[in-house]
Design a protein around this motif. Sequence first.
Motif, PDB file in Angstrom:
ATOM      1  N   LEU A  43     100.658  67.754  38.932  1.00 17.94           N
ATOM      2  CA  LEU A  43     100.405  68.780  39.942  1.00 17.94           C
ATOM      3  C   LEU A  43     101.131  70.062  39.565  1.00 17.94           C
ATOM      4  O   LEU A  43     102.304  70.041  39.174  1.00 17.94           O
ATOM      5  CB  LEU A  43     100.911  68.323  41.302  1.00 17.94           C
ATOM      6  CG  LEU A  43     100.026  67.350  42.063  1.00 17.94           C
ATOM      7  CD1 LEU A  43     100.155  65.947  41.500  1.00 17.94           C
ATOM      8  CD2 LEU A  43     100.376  67.359  43.550  1.00 17.94           C
ATOM      9  N   THR A  44     100.421  71.176  39.742  1.00  9.98           N
ATOM     10  CA  THR A  44     100.991  72.496  39.500  1.00  9.98           C
ATOM     11  C   THR A  44     100.906  73.292  40.788  1.00  9.98           C
ATOM     12  O   THR A  44      99.834  73.392  41.392  1.00  9.98           O
ATOM     13  CB  THR A  44     100.228  73.225  38.382  1.00  9.98           C
ATOM     14  OG1 THR A  44     100.288  72.430  37.195  1.00  9.98           O
ATOM     15  CG2 THR A  44     100.839  74.584  38.117  1.00  9.98           C
ATOM     16  N   LEU A  45     102.006  73.893  41.172  1.00  7.67           N
ATOM     17  CA  LEU A  45     102.032  74.692  42.392  1.00  7.67           C
ATOM     18  C   LEU A  45     101.292  76.004  42.170  1.00  7.67           C
ATOM     19  O   LEU A  45     101.576  76.732  41.217  1.00  7.67           O
ATOM     20  CB  LEU A  45     103.474  74.964  42.804  1.00  7.67           C
ATOM     21  CG  LEU A  45     103.688  75.759  44.079  1.00  7.67           C
ATOM     22  CD1 LEU A  45     103.156  75.002  45.296  1.00  7.67           C
ATOM     23  CD2 LEU A  45     105.164  76.096  44.275  1.00  7.67           C
ATOM     24  N   ILE A  46     100.337  76.282  43.068  1.00  6.49           N
ATOM     25  CA  ILE A  46      99.613  77.549  43.026  1.00  6.49           C
ATOM     26  C   ILE A  46     100.388  78.607  43.790  1.00  6.49           C
ATOM     27  O   ILE A  46     100.672  79.690  43.278  1.00  6.49           O
ATOM     28  CB  ILE A  46      98.198  77.405  43.625  1.00  6.49           C
ATOM     29  CG1 ILE A  46      97.367  76.407  42.818  1.00  6.49           C
ATOM     30  CG2 ILE A  46      97.519  78.761  43.727  1.00  6.49           C
ATOM     31  CD1 ILE A  46      96.034  76.053  43.476  1.00  6.49           C
ATOM     32  N   ALA A  47     100.711  78.292  45.048  1.00  6.72           N
ATOM     33  CA  ALA A  47     101.363  79.288  45.894  1.00  6.72           C
ATOM     34  C   ALA A  47     101.982  78.617  47.104  1.00  6.72           C
ATOM     35  O   ALA A  47     101.630  77.495  47.472  1.00  6.72           O
ATOM     36  CB  ALA A  47     100.359  80.342  46.351  1.00  6.72           C
TER      37      ALA A  47
END
Lengths: 118, 109
Positions: A43-47
Amino acid sequence: SAVISQKPSRDICQRGTSLTIQCQVDSQVTMMFWYRQQPGQSLTLIATANQGSEATYESGFVIDKFPISRPNLTFSTLTVSNMSPEDSSIYLCSVHDRDSHLANYGYTFGSGTRLTVV
Amino acid sequence: ELKVEQNPLFLSMQEGKNYTIYCNYSTTSDRLYWYRQDPGKSLESLFVLLSNGAVKQEGRLMASLDTKARLSTLHITAAVHDLSATYFCAVAGAQKLVFGQGTRLTINP
Protein backbone atom coordinates in the motif's frame (compact mmCIF):
# COMPACT_ATOMS: atom_id res chain seq x y z
CA SER A 1 -13.38 0.53 16.20
CA ALA A 2 -14.82 2.56 13.36
CA VAL A 3 -16.78 0.90 10.57
CA ILE A 4 -16.14 2.17 7.04
CA SER A 5 -18.43 1.78 4.07
CA GLN A 6 -16.54 2.20 0.79
CA LYS A 7 -18.12 2.23 -2.62
CA PRO A 8 -18.02 1.18 -5.35
CA SER A 9 -16.39 -2.13 -4.56
CA ARG A 10 -15.17 -2.49 -8.11
CA ASP A 11 -15.47 -0.81 -11.47
CA ILE A 12 -14.21 -1.12 -15.01
CA CYS A 13 -13.67 2.25 -16.64
CA GLN A 14 -12.64 3.58 -20.01
CA ARG A 15 -9.36 5.45 -20.28
CA GLY A 16 -9.75 9.20 -20.13
CA THR A 17 -12.75 9.09 -17.80
CA SER A 18 -12.91 9.75 -14.06
CA LEU A 19 -14.18 7.70 -11.12
CA THR A 20 -15.17 8.98 -7.70
CA ILE A 21 -14.79 6.65 -4.73
CA GLN A 22 -16.71 7.31 -1.53
CA CYS A 23 -15.97 6.42 2.08
CA GLN A 24 -18.52 6.81 4.86
CA VAL A 25 -17.49 6.28 8.48
CA ASP A 26 -19.91 5.46 11.28
CA SER A 27 -18.24 7.87 13.69
CA GLN A 28 -16.50 11.22 13.52
CA VAL A 29 -12.80 10.93 12.79
CA THR A 30 -10.23 13.65 12.39
CA MET A 31 -7.97 12.04 9.84
CA MET A 32 -8.84 10.00 6.79
CA PHE A 33 -6.29 8.49 4.47
CA TRP A 34 -6.39 7.29 0.89
CA TYR A 35 -4.10 4.48 -0.30
CA ARG A 36 -3.35 2.85 -3.61
CA GLN A 37 -2.38 -0.79 -3.91
CA GLN A 38 -1.10 -1.72 -7.34
CA PRO A 39 -1.38 -5.37 -8.38
CA GLY A 40 0.84 -7.58 -6.24
CA GLN A 41 2.26 -4.59 -4.40
CA SER A 42 2.07 -3.01 -0.98
CA LEU A 43 0.00 0.00 0.00
CA THR A 44 1.15 3.50 -0.89
CA LEU A 45 -0.35 6.55 0.76
CA ILE A 46 -1.89 8.97 -1.73
CA ALA A 47 -3.02 11.72 0.61
CA THR A 48 -4.35 12.62 4.02
CA ALA A 49 -7.78 14.25 4.08
CA ASN A 50 -8.64 16.62 6.92
CA GLN A 51 -12.00 18.26 7.31
CA GLY A 52 -12.00 21.96 6.54
CA SER A 53 -8.67 22.08 4.79
CA GLU A 54 -7.04 20.88 1.61
CA ALA A 55 -5.75 17.36 1.50
CA THR A 56 -2.05 16.76 1.98
CA TYR A 57 -0.58 14.80 -0.90
CA GLU A 58 2.40 12.48 -0.80
CA SER A 59 5.29 12.73 -3.20
CA GLY A 60 4.28 11.52 -6.63
CA PHE A 61 0.58 12.28 -6.23
CA VAL A 62 -1.06 15.54 -7.30
CA ILE A 63 -4.41 17.15 -6.69
CA ASP A 64 -5.28 17.43 -10.37
CA LYS A 65 -5.03 13.68 -10.78
CA PHE A 66 -6.50 12.66 -7.39
CA PRO A 67 -8.82 15.40 -6.12
CA ILE A 68 -10.15 14.70 -2.63
CA SER A 69 -13.11 16.11 -0.77
CA ARG A 70 -13.73 16.00 2.97
CA PRO A 71 -16.98 17.88 3.63
CA ASN A 72 -17.43 16.60 7.20
CA LEU A 73 -15.90 14.34 9.82
CA THR A 74 -17.59 11.16 8.57
CA PHE A 75 -17.22 11.31 4.79
CA SER A 76 -14.59 11.65 2.08
CA THR A 77 -14.27 11.09 -1.65
CA LEU A 78 -11.30 10.37 -3.89
CA THR A 79 -11.56 10.96 -7.62
CA VAL A 80 -9.20 9.27 -10.04
CA SER A 81 -9.14 11.62 -13.01
CA ASN A 82 -8.31 11.14 -16.67
CA MET A 83 -7.64 7.48 -16.07
CA SER A 84 -5.12 5.34 -17.88
CA PRO A 85 -4.46 1.59 -17.57
CA GLU A 86 -1.63 2.40 -15.13
CA ASP A 87 -4.28 3.56 -12.65
CA SER A 88 -5.66 0.04 -12.39
CA SER A 89 -5.28 -0.70 -8.68
CA ILE A 90 -7.13 -1.23 -5.47
CA TYR A 91 -7.90 2.05 -3.71
CA LEU A 92 -8.53 1.98 0.02
CA CYS A 93 -9.58 4.56 2.52
CA SER A 94 -8.51 4.37 6.13
CA VAL A 95 -9.21 6.18 9.36
CA HIS A 96 -7.18 6.64 12.48
CA ASP A 97 -9.43 5.86 15.39
CA ARG A 98 -9.28 4.75 18.93
CA ASP A 99 -10.52 1.37 19.99
CA SER A 100 -11.94 2.40 23.32
CA HIS A 101 -12.10 -1.19 24.55
CA LEU A 102 -8.47 -1.96 23.94
CA ALA A 103 -7.19 1.59 24.46
CA ASN A 104 -5.22 1.26 21.27
CA TYR A 105 -4.97 3.78 18.49
CA GLY A 106 -5.50 1.83 15.34
CA TYR A 107 -6.03 2.30 11.67
CA THR A 108 -9.14 0.76 10.15
CA PHE A 109 -9.49 0.18 6.41
CA GLY A 110 -12.43 0.26 4.07
CA SER A 111 -13.24 -2.75 1.95
CA GLY A 112 -11.42 -1.28 -1.06
CA THR A 113 -12.33 -0.34 -4.62
CA ARG A 114 -10.87 -2.54 -7.33
CA LEU A 115 -10.44 -0.35 -10.39
CA THR A 116 -9.66 -1.66 -13.85
CA VAL A 117 -9.01 0.84 -16.64
CA VAL A 118 -9.36 -0.43 -20.19
CA GLU B 1 12.25 9.25 5.55
CA LEU B 2 10.72 6.23 7.24
CA LYS B 3 11.32 2.96 5.41
CA VAL B 4 9.89 -0.41 6.35
CA GLU B 5 11.31 -3.68 5.10
CA GLN B 6 9.87 -7.12 5.50
CA ASN B 7 11.45 -10.46 4.91
CA PRO B 8 10.93 -12.87 3.50
CA LEU B 9 8.67 -11.56 0.74
CA PHE B 10 7.48 -15.03 -0.15
CA LEU B 11 7.18 -17.96 2.19
CA SER B 12 5.96 -21.44 1.42
CA MET B 13 5.70 -23.75 4.35
CA GLN B 14 4.27 -27.06 5.43
CA GLU B 15 1.40 -27.39 7.81
CA GLY B 16 2.53 -27.95 11.36
CA LYS B 17 5.81 -26.04 10.99
CA ASN B 18 6.88 -22.85 12.70
CA TYR B 19 8.23 -19.77 11.02
CA THR B 20 8.92 -16.08 11.59
CA ILE B 21 8.38 -12.99 9.46
CA TYR B 22 10.66 -10.04 10.17
CA CYS B 23 9.88 -6.34 9.91
CA ASN B 24 12.67 -3.77 10.13
CA TYR B 25 12.14 -0.03 10.08
CA SER B 26 14.50 2.87 9.67
CA THR B 27 13.48 5.59 12.14
CA THR B 28 12.17 5.74 15.66
CA SER B 29 8.52 4.89 16.12
CA ASP B 30 6.45 3.69 19.03
CA ARG B 31 3.60 2.11 17.08
CA LEU B 32 3.76 -0.88 14.81
CA TYR B 33 0.88 -2.74 13.22
CA TRP B 34 0.42 -6.13 11.61
CA TYR B 35 -2.29 -6.73 9.04
CA ARG B 36 -3.51 -9.70 7.08
CA GLN B 37 -4.83 -9.45 3.53
CA ASP B 38 -6.60 -12.26 1.72
CA PRO B 39 -6.67 -12.17 -2.11
CA GLY B 40 -9.08 -9.51 -3.37
CA LYS B 41 -9.89 -8.36 0.15
CA SER B 42 -9.09 -5.40 2.33
CA LEU B 43 -6.77 -5.38 5.34
CA GLU B 44 -7.65 -7.08 8.58
CA SER B 45 -5.96 -5.76 11.70
CA LEU B 46 -4.04 -8.43 13.60
CA PHE B 47 -1.91 -6.67 16.20
CA VAL B 48 -1.08 -3.20 17.46
CA LEU B 49 2.27 -2.99 19.26
CA LEU B 50 2.75 0.19 21.25
CA SER B 51 5.87 -0.19 23.35
CA ASN B 52 9.28 -1.76 23.49
CA GLY B 53 9.06 -5.38 24.48
CA ALA B 54 5.38 -5.64 23.63
CA VAL B 55 4.26 -9.15 22.83
CA LYS B 56 0.79 -10.08 21.67
CA GLN B 57 -0.65 -13.44 20.75
CA GLU B 58 -3.78 -14.53 18.97
CA GLY B 59 -4.17 -18.20 18.21
CA ARG B 60 -1.16 -19.43 16.24
CA LEU B 61 0.21 -15.92 15.65
CA MET B 62 2.46 -14.01 18.02
CA ALA B 63 3.91 -10.56 17.39
CA SER B 64 6.67 -8.77 19.24
CA LEU B 65 8.35 -5.38 19.08
CA ASP B 66 11.91 -4.31 19.86
CA THR B 67 12.02 -0.54 19.41
CA LYS B 68 15.74 -0.36 20.13
CA ALA B 69 16.53 -2.73 17.31
CA ARG B 70 13.68 -1.26 15.22
CA LEU B 71 12.46 -4.78 14.63
CA SER B 72 9.16 -6.57 14.90
CA THR B 73 8.53 -10.25 14.36
CA LEU B 74 5.40 -12.20 13.52
CA HIS B 75 5.79 -15.80 14.60
CA ILE B 76 3.59 -18.56 13.24
CA THR B 77 3.26 -21.69 15.32
CA ALA B 78 2.13 -25.03 13.90
CA ALA B 79 0.87 -23.43 10.70
CA VAL B 80 -2.47 -24.41 9.22
CA HIS B 81 -3.76 -23.81 5.69
CA ASP B 82 -6.19 -21.12 6.84
CA LEU B 83 -3.25 -18.85 7.63
CA SER B 84 -2.33 -18.58 3.94
CA ALA B 85 -2.50 -14.86 3.13
CA THR B 86 -0.31 -11.80 2.66
CA TYR B 87 0.93 -10.24 5.88
CA PHE B 88 1.93 -6.60 6.13
CA CYS B 89 3.66 -4.72 8.87
CA ALA B 90 3.18 -0.97 9.03
CA VAL B 91 4.92 1.63 11.13
CA ALA B 92 3.41 4.90 12.29
CA GLY B 93 5.41 7.99 11.48
CA ALA B 94 4.19 11.60 11.43
CA GLN B 95 0.59 10.44 11.92
CA LYS B 96 0.59 8.21 8.86
CA LEU B 97 1.37 4.59 8.21
CA VAL B 98 4.24 3.35 6.11
CA PHE B 99 3.87 -0.24 4.97
CA GLY B 100 6.35 -2.98 4.39
CA GLN B 101 6.33 -4.83 1.08
CA GLY B 102 4.23 -7.66 2.45
CA THR B 103 4.99 -11.34 2.93
CA ARG B 104 2.97 -13.74 0.81
CA LEU B 105 2.52 -16.83 2.93
CA THR B 106 1.43 -20.14 1.43
CA ILE B 107 0.86 -23.10 3.71
CA ASN B 108 0.80 -26.48 2.06
CA PRO B 109 -0.86 -29.58 3.45
